[in-house]
Design a protein around this motif. Sequence first.
Motif, PDB file in Angstrom:
ATOM      1  N   ALA A 107       8.250   5.631   0.357  1.00  0.00           N
ATOM      2  CA  ALA A 107       7.331   6.759   0.219  1.00  0.00           C
ATOM      3  C   ALA A 107       6.215   6.419  -0.760  1.00  0.00           C
ATOM      4  N   GLU A 108       6.552   5.723  -1.820  1.00  0.00           N
ATOM      5  CA  GLU A 108       5.528   5.316  -2.786  1.00  0.00           C
ATOM      6  C   GLU A 108       4.579   4.287  -2.188  1.00  0.00           C
ATOM      7  N   LEU A 109       5.097   3.388  -1.351  1.00  0.00           N
ATOM      8  CA  LEU A 109       4.223   2.453  -0.632  1.00  0.00           C
ATOM      9  C   LEU A 109       3.201   3.201   0.208  1.00  0.00           C
ATOM     10  N   ARG A 110       3.667   4.196   0.933  1.00  0.00           N
ATOM     11  CA  ARG A 110       2.763   4.978   1.788  1.00  0.00           C
ATOM     12  C   ARG A 110       1.734   5.720   0.954  1.00  0.00           C
ATOM     13  N   ARG A 111       2.174   6.279  -0.178  1.00  0.00           N
ATOM     14  CA  ARG A 111       1.244   7.013  -1.040  1.00  0.00           C
ATOM     15  C   ARG A 111       0.153   6.090  -1.572  1.00  0.00           C
ATOM     16  N   LEU A 112       0.551   4.919  -2.040  1.00  0.00           N
ATOM     17  CA  LEU A 112      -0.415   3.988  -2.607  1.00  0.00           C
ATOM     18  C   LEU A 112      -1.434   3.545  -1.568  1.00  0.00           C
ATOM     19  N   SER A 113      -0.965   3.241  -0.352  1.00  0.00           N
ATOM     20  CA  SER A 113      -1.864   2.721   0.684  1.00  0.00           C
ATOM     21  C   SER A 113      -2.796   3.787   1.240  1.00  0.00           C
ATOM     22  N   ALA A 114      -2.536   5.060   0.910  1.00  0.00           N
ATOM     23  CA  ALA A 114      -3.398   6.150   1.370  1.00  0.00           C
ATOM     24  C   ALA A 114      -4.263   6.726   0.253  1.00  0.00           C
ATOM     25  N   ASP A 115      -4.120   6.211  -0.960  1.00  0.00           N
ATOM     26  CA  ASP A 115      -4.855   6.736  -2.113  1.00  0.00           C
ATOM     27  C   ASP A 115      -6.225   6.066  -2.190  1.00  0.00           C
ATOM     28  N   PRO A 116      -7.327   6.816  -2.029  1.00  0.00           N
ATOM     29  CA  PRO A 116      -8.661   6.203  -2.050  1.00  0.00           C
ATOM     30  C   PRO A 116      -8.956   5.440  -3.338  1.00  0.00           C
ATOM     31  N   GLN A 117      -8.460   5.944  -4.472  1.00  0.00           N
ATOM     32  CA  GLN A 117      -8.698   5.249  -5.733  1.00  0.00           C
ATOM     33  C   GLN A 117      -8.000   3.899  -5.762  1.00  0.00           C
ATOM     34  N   VAL A 118      -6.784   3.860  -5.260  1.00  0.00           N
ATOM     35  CA  VAL A 118      -6.043   2.593  -5.212  1.00  0.00           C
ATOM     36  C   VAL A 118      -6.729   1.629  -4.257  1.00  0.00           C
ATOM     37  N   LEU A 119      -7.158   2.111  -3.105  1.00  0.00           N
ATOM     38  CA  LEU A 119      -7.799   1.250  -2.114  1.00  0.00           C
ATOM     39  C   LEU A 119      -9.117   0.678  -2.621  1.00  0.00           C
ATOM     40  N   ALA A 120      -9.800   1.403  -3.496  1.00  0.00           N
ATOM     41  CA  ALA A 120     -11.073   0.935  -4.033  1.00  0.00           C
ATOM     42  C   ALA A 120     -10.902   0.035  -5.249  1.00  0.00           C
ATOM     43  N   ASP A 121      -9.692  -0.081  -5.757  1.00  0.00           N
ATOM     44  CA  ASP A 121      -9.409  -0.863  -6.962  1.00  0.00           C
ATOM     45  C   ASP A 121      -9.389  -2.347  -6.640  1.00  0.00           C
ATOM     46  N   GLU A 122      -9.867  -3.173  -7.566  1.00  0.00           N
ATOM     47  CA  GLU A 122      -9.857  -4.625  -7.380  1.00  0.00           C
ATOM     48  C   GLU A 122      -8.446  -5.163  -7.202  1.00  0.00           C
ATOM     49  N   ARG A 123      -7.472  -4.433  -7.694  1.00  0.00           N
ATOM     50  CA  ARG A 123      -6.088  -4.889  -7.607  1.00  0.00           C
ATOM     51  C   ARG A 123      -5.521  -4.781  -6.191  1.00  0.00           C
ATOM     52  N   THR A 124      -6.230  -4.117  -5.294  1.00  0.00           N
ATOM     53  CA  THR A 124      -5.811  -4.012  -3.906  1.00  0.00           C
ATOM     54  C   THR A 124      -6.516  -5.091  -3.089  1.00  0.00           C
ATOM     55  N   VAL A 125      -5.732  -5.896  -2.399  1.00  0.00           N
ATOM     56  CA  VAL A 125      -6.247  -7.022  -1.609  1.00  0.00           C
ATOM     57  C   VAL A 125      -5.978  -6.729  -0.136  1.00  0.00           C
ATOM     58  N   THR A 126      -6.993  -6.912   0.698  1.00  0.00           N
ATOM     59  CA  THR A 126      -6.832  -6.680   2.135  1.00  0.00           C
ATOM     60  C   THR A 126      -6.634  -7.999   2.876  1.00  0.00           C
ATOM     61  N   GLU A 127      -6.153  -7.891   4.105  1.00  0.00           N
ATOM     62  CA  GLU A 127      -5.933  -9.074   4.923  1.00  0.00           C
ATOM     63  C   GLU A 127      -7.268  -9.709   5.333  1.00  0.00           C
ATOM     64  N   ARG A 128      -7.227 -11.017   5.584  1.00  0.00           N
ATOM     65  CA  ARG A 128      -8.409 -11.705   6.064  1.00  0.00           C
ATOM     66  C   ARG A 128      -8.840 -11.107   7.406  1.00  0.00           C
ATOM     67  N   GLY A 129     -10.093 -10.706   7.491  1.00  0.00           N
ATOM     68  CA  GLY A 129     -10.631 -10.218   8.754  1.00  0.00           C
ATOM     69  C   GLY A 129     -10.292  -8.793   9.109  1.00  0.00           C
ATOM     70  N   SER A 130      -9.683  -8.030   8.182  1.00  0.00           N
ATOM     71  CA  SER A 130      -9.380  -6.634   8.473  1.00  0.00           C
ATOM     72  C   SER A 130      -9.336  -5.854   7.170  1.00  0.00           C
ATOM     73  N   ASP A 131      -9.214  -4.529   7.299  1.00  0.00           N
ATOM     74  CA  ASP A 131      -9.101  -3.700   6.104  1.00  0.00           C
ATOM     75  C   ASP A 131      -7.658  -3.277   5.850  1.00  0.00           C
ATOM     76  N   GLU A 132      -6.705  -3.927   6.527  1.00  0.00           N
ATOM     77  CA  GLU A 132      -5.284  -3.668   6.285  1.00  0.00           C
ATOM     78  C   GLU A 132      -4.908  -4.157   4.886  1.00  0.00           C
ATOM     79  N   VAL A 133      -4.120  -3.358   4.171  1.00  0.00           N
ATOM     80  CA  VAL A 133      -3.702  -3.746   2.827  1.00  0.00           C
ATOM     81  C   VAL A 133      -2.719  -4.914   2.916  1.00  0.00           C
TER      82      VAL A 133
END
Length: 302
Positions: free
Chosen positions: A71-97
Motif C-alpha cells: 500500500a505504501e508503494l502504491r501511495r508513493l508512486s501516485a504522490d506528485p511530490q514524490v514523482l517530481a523529486d530527484e530521488r525518483t528514477v524512471t525507466e529508460r524510455g518511459s515514465d514508469e517508476v
Amino acid sequence: MSIIESHPTIDDAYPTRKCAEAALLYRQDQVVYGEPGDGPIDAATLDAFEANGFLDVDQLLAPEEVEDYRAELRRLSADPQVLADERTVTERGSDEVRSIFEVHKISEVFAGLVRDPRVVGRARQILGSEVYVHQSRVNYKPGFTGKDFYWHSDFETWHAEDGMPRMRAVSISIALTENFVHNGGLMIMPGSHKTFVACVGETPDDHYKESLRGQEIGTPDAASLSILADKHGIELFTGPAGSATMFDCNCMHGSNGNITPFPRSNVFIVFNSVENTCVEPFSAPAPRPEFIGARDFTPVGG
C-alpha cells in the motif's frame, strides 16, 4: 550530520577505473565480523554467508505486513511530490517508476522497517558493529516495461564514487511481490564476493544521472564475468512476497528485464559499518548526492 573527510594518505585497497585493462583482485577484508550469539543468524547460516556471500530468509515479513508495504508503494508512486523529486528514477524510455531512493527518509513506513530488529539486527551481526544506512530504495520493476540491472558489484561503485573504503557493508532485498523464475529475479554468483573486479573507464561528472537508469561505467567486462560464472555458477532467487535475501557488498549480481505481466517489487536497504564510513571518492571527481550515498553516519536506532 557527518562531513566528508579527506584522507590523502588512505590506501586504496581496491583500485578500479584507473587502468586500461580489467583485473581480478583478491578480497582483503573479512566477510563476517560477528558471532552466532550476536543476533538472529545461527552458526551454520553465518558459515554459509561467509562461503557464498548471501543468505535467504523464507518469511521475514508476515502477509499482513507485506500488504502494508505494498500500500505504501502504491501511495508513493501516485504522490506528485514524490514523482517530481530527484530521488525518483524512471525507466529508460518511459515514465514508469524504476526506483525511489532514500525511501526511509521519504516514508515513515519504510523507516520503521529499517529499524526492525529482524532487519537491522542481522546487519549488525554480520558486520560486527553498529550500522548506518548507506542507501535505501524501493525498486518497482513493473510488468512488461521493467528493465534489467546489469551484472555488477555494488562495492565497486560505492568505493569508486562514494568513497567507501573497505568491504564491510551488507544489503538486504525484501520481496514485496512474488519472485518467479520469469519476472526478473535477483541473480548472484555464489562465492564471487571474494574476488574484486577492477573495472575500466573513467567516471564522468554527474555519472549517477545516467547510471541509475542503466549503468555502463563500473560494470565488469565480459571476460571477468565469464571467469567468475565458470567458477561459481549463477543462482536465481525465487520466493513469495515477504521473503528476503541478504548479500555481501561485493557479490556479483544482476537481474533480467521483466517482460511478464507480473511486477517484481522489492525494498532494498544497504547497511554500512560505522567503522567503515565513507571518505572522498577513490575514482570519481566528486561524491554522489547524499540520497544515493549517505554522508550522515548516525547509527540506526532500534
